[in-house]
Scaffold this motif. Sequence first.
Motif, PDB file in Angstrom:
ATOM      1  N   UNK A  95       0.953  -1.056  -0.136  1.00 19.74           N
ATOM      2  CA  UNK A  95       0.040  -0.053   0.094  1.00 19.74           C
ATOM      3  C   UNK A  95       1.102   1.289  -0.081  1.00 19.74           C
ATOM      4  N   UNK A  96       0.400   2.256  -0.707  1.00 21.86           N
ATOM      5  CA  UNK A  96       0.883   3.353  -0.398  1.00 21.86           C
ATOM      6  C   UNK A  96       0.742   4.125   0.787  1.00 21.86           C
ATOM      7  N   UNK A  97       1.920   4.805   1.403  1.00 23.04           N
ATOM      8  CA  UNK A  97       1.714   5.043   2.746  1.00 23.04           C
ATOM      9  C   UNK A  97       1.715   6.678   2.816  1.00 23.04           C
ATOM     10  N   UNK A  98       0.866   7.312   3.034  1.00 16.10           N
ATOM     11  CA  UNK A  98       0.493   8.664   3.372  1.00 16.10           C
ATOM     12  C   UNK A  98       1.472   8.878   4.674  1.00 16.10           C
ATOM     13  N   UNK A  99       1.766  10.153   4.932  1.00 14.60           N
ATOM     14  CA  UNK A  99       2.350  10.535   5.987  1.00 14.60           C
ATOM     15  C   UNK A  99       1.389  10.352   7.119  1.00 14.60           C
ATOM     16  N   UNK A 100       1.829  10.318   8.347  1.00 13.11           N
ATOM     17  CA  UNK A 100       1.022  10.229   9.675  1.00 13.11           C
ATOM     18  C   UNK A 100       0.235  11.641   9.813  1.00 13.11           C
ATOM     19  N   UNK A 101       0.632  12.624   9.250  1.00 14.15           N
ATOM     20  CA  UNK A 101       0.121  13.947   9.340  1.00 14.15           C
ATOM     21  C   UNK A 101      -1.230  13.833   8.501  1.00 14.15           C
ATOM     22  N   UNK A 102      -1.201  13.096   7.237  1.00 16.68           N
ATOM     23  CA  UNK A 102      -2.265  12.676   6.210  1.00 16.68           C
ATOM     24  C   UNK A 102      -3.515  11.915   6.598  1.00 16.68           C
ATOM     25  N   UNK A 103      -2.816  10.673   7.415  1.00 20.26           N
ATOM     26  CA  UNK A 103      -3.751   9.521   7.606  1.00 20.26           C
ATOM     27  C   UNK A 103      -3.517   9.175   9.039  1.00 20.26           C
ATOM     28  N   UNK A 104      -4.680   8.840   9.431  1.00 15.96           N
ATOM     29  CA  UNK A 104      -4.869   8.230  10.826  1.00 15.96           C
ATOM     30  C   UNK A 104      -4.930   6.483  10.576  1.00 15.96           C
ATOM     31  N   UNK A 105      -4.113   5.853  10.812  1.00 13.06           N
ATOM     32  CA  UNK A 105      -4.071   4.203  10.690  1.00 13.06           C
ATOM     33  C   UNK A 105      -4.847   3.674  11.611  1.00 13.06           C
ATOM     34  N   UNK A 106      -5.605   2.837  11.252  1.00 12.57           N
ATOM     35  CA  UNK A 106      -6.435   1.896  12.316  1.00 12.57           C
ATOM     36  C   UNK A 106      -6.510   0.523  11.802  1.00 12.57           C
ATOM     37  N   UNK A 107      -6.160  -0.340  12.509  1.00 12.61           N
ATOM     38  CA  UNK A 107      -5.979  -1.764  12.377  1.00 12.61           C
ATOM     39  C   UNK A 107      -6.983  -2.542  13.126  1.00 12.61           C
ATOM     40  N   UNK A 108      -7.488  -3.622  12.552  1.00  8.09           N
ATOM     41  CA  UNK A 108      -8.412  -4.538  13.452  1.00  8.09           C
ATOM     42  C   UNK A 108      -8.188  -6.154  12.747  1.00  8.09           C
ATOM     43  N   UNK A 109      -8.326  -7.070  13.513  1.00 12.85           N
ATOM     44  CA  UNK A 109      -8.302  -8.425  13.089  1.00 12.85           C
ATOM     45  C   UNK A 109      -9.644  -9.071  13.256  1.00 12.85           C
ATOM     46  N   UNK A 110     -10.084  -9.574  11.993  1.00 16.54           N
ATOM     47  CA  UNK A 110     -11.254 -10.370  11.884  1.00 16.54           C
ATOM     48  C   UNK A 110     -11.131 -11.795  11.315  1.00 16.54           C
ATOM     49  N   UNK A 111     -11.829 -12.398  12.165  1.00 19.21           N
ATOM     50  CA  UNK A 111     -11.797 -14.111  11.819  1.00 19.21           C
ATOM     51  C   UNK A 111     -13.181 -14.399  12.332  1.00 19.21           C
ATOM     52  N   UNK A 112     -13.498 -15.793  11.597  1.00 18.34           N
ATOM     53  CA  UNK A 112     -14.903 -16.632  12.140  1.00 18.34           C
ATOM     54  C   UNK A 112     -16.204 -15.443  11.495  1.00 18.34           C
TER      55      UNK A 112
ATOM     56  N   UNK B 215       4.533   2.026   8.845  1.00 13.69           N
ATOM     57  CA  UNK B 215       3.587   2.588   9.833  1.00 13.69           C
ATOM     58  C   UNK B 215       4.345   3.220  10.664  1.00 13.69           C
ATOM     59  N   UNK B 216       3.900   4.248  11.142  1.00 12.45           N
ATOM     60  CA  UNK B 216       4.887   5.069  12.432  1.00 12.45           C
ATOM     61  C   UNK B 216       3.926   4.800  13.568  1.00 12.45           C
ATOM     62  N   UNK B 217       2.506   5.441  13.418  1.00 14.56           N
ATOM     63  CA  UNK B 217       1.782   5.128  14.449  1.00 14.56           C
ATOM     64  C   UNK B 217       0.266   4.587  14.139  1.00 14.56           C
ATOM     65  N   UNK B 218      -0.452   3.705  15.046  1.00 11.99           N
ATOM     66  CA  UNK B 218      -1.564   3.149  14.619  1.00 11.99           C
ATOM     67  C   UNK B 218      -2.468   2.930  15.745  1.00 11.99           C
ATOM     68  N   UNK B 219      -3.945   3.007  15.508  1.00 13.42           N
ATOM     69  CA  UNK B 219      -4.684   2.749  16.543  1.00 13.42           C
ATOM     70  C   UNK B 219      -5.272   1.383  16.284  1.00 13.42           C
ATOM     71  N   UNK B 220      -5.076   0.539  17.104  1.00 13.01           N
ATOM     72  CA  UNK B 220      -5.687  -0.933  17.242  1.00 13.01           C
ATOM     73  C   UNK B 220      -6.914  -0.960  18.038  1.00 13.01           C
TER      74      UNK B 220
ATOM     75  N   UNK C 238      -4.857  12.332  18.818  1.00 15.30           N
ATOM     76  CA  UNK C 238      -4.384  13.521  19.480  1.00 15.30           C
ATOM     77  C   UNK C 238      -3.520  13.130  20.744  1.00 15.30           C
ATOM     78  N   UNK C 239      -3.910  11.844  21.212  1.00 12.30           N
ATOM     79  CA  UNK C 239      -3.248  11.548  22.460  1.00 12.30           C
ATOM     80  C   UNK C 239      -1.876  11.221  22.106  1.00 12.30           C
ATOM     81  N   UNK C 240      -1.286  10.707  20.941  1.00 13.13           N
ATOM     82  CA  UNK C 240      -0.054  10.597  20.589  1.00 13.13           C
ATOM     83  C   UNK C 240       0.946  11.661  20.683  1.00 13.13           C
TER      84      UNK C 240
END
Length: 350
Positions: A8-25, A113-118, A134-136
Motif C-alpha cells: 500500500x502507498x503510505x501517506x504520512x501520519x499527518x495525512x492519514x490516521x491508521x486504524x487496524x483490526x483483526x477479523x476471523x470467523x 507505519x509510524x503510529x497506529x490505533x488498534x 491527538x493522544x499521541x
Amino acid sequence: KPGEQKHPKEPSSLQCMHLAVVACGDRLEETLTMLKSAVLFSSGSLCFHIFAEDSLKPEFETKLKEWPSSYTKKFESHIYPITFSVGNAQEWKKLFKPCAAQRLFLPVILKDVDSLLYVDTDVLFLRPIDDIWHFLREFNSTQLAAMAPEHEIPKIGWYSRFARHPFYGSTGLNSGVMLMNLTRIRSTRFKNSLIPGGLTWEEMLYPLYQKYKNYITWGDQDLLNIIFYFNPECLYVFPCQWNYRPDHCMYGSNCRGAEDEGVSILHGNRGVYHDDKQPTFKALYEVIRDFPFEDNLFQSLYYPLQSRFLDTVHTLCGRIPQVFLKQIEKTMKKVYENRVIVYLGANHRY
C-alpha cells in the motif's frame, strides 16, 4: 507485475490516521459496523489495515466498495492475511479468540507505519478518531502505547482478584483499544523476566508466551499486561471513556470520565451486541449498523437511538442514557455544521 504482492502507498501520519483490526470467523458484520462508525464521524483521512482470514477478504472488498463515494473517499483500505512472525502459528491462532494474537505482531508486519490505533471488532466510535489520535502528542519521551484500565475499582476487578501472572497497575489493562507508536516499539529493548539485558518486541513475544502460557486466561491481553508490568514507563493510560465496557455501568456507574464527558469509544465485549443482556449496547450497535449512509444523522441515527433507549431503562446501563448520547450528539452537531451551515454561509456571500 503478475503475482507480485502489492504494497500500500503510505501517506504520512499527518495525512492519514491508521486504524487496524483483526477479523476471523463470524466477525465480518461487526468489523464493518466498527469501520462505519469510524468513517461516519471522523474528519481526517483514514487508512484501514484489516487482518482477516482468506475467506473473508473478498467479502470485505465487496462490502466496502458498496459504500457511497462521499464516504469511500475518506479512507483507503488494505487487507492482509493472518500471519505470525515467530513461534507456532497454530498456537498463536488459538491463544484466545480466533486470530486475536495477531495484534501483537502489528509492529513487525506494518514496518512502514509510524503510529497506529488498534481496536477489537466489537468497538464503536462515538466521536472522531481524530480525537484519540491527538493522544499521541501527549506521550512523553518513554511512552510508546496507550490503553485503558481493565477496571476502575480494584476490589471488583478481574486482574486484582484472579490473575496468576504479573499485570499493570492495580486493575490491569484492557487491550481492546490500543494506540501505538510503532516506531518507538520497534526501537525499544524491553525489560522482562527472561533476559536481564532486555529484548526487542519481536524477540520477547514467543518466550514470554512459553513462560506464562499456563497462567494466562485472556491470551494476548494478558501478555500485554505482563510486558507493561515490567515496563510501566512505556505506557500512557487512557481515561475509561475511551474504552467503555458493560463493566462500567452494569453494576452501577463507575466511569467518572463518561459521566462528565460522555462515552468516546464503546466496547461491547462479551457479545453484548448480539444478546439481550445489555440492551443499551445492543441498541447503539444496531442503530449504527442499520443507518443508511446518505440519510440525515439526527433523523435516522440520533432520534432512533433516543427511542430505543427508552426500552432499556430497566437496566443500570439504560438509566444513564446521557452517558451514551453526549458525545454522539456533540459529534453530529459538528458534522451538521461542517456540511450545512458552512455550505450555506459560503453561498450567502455571493
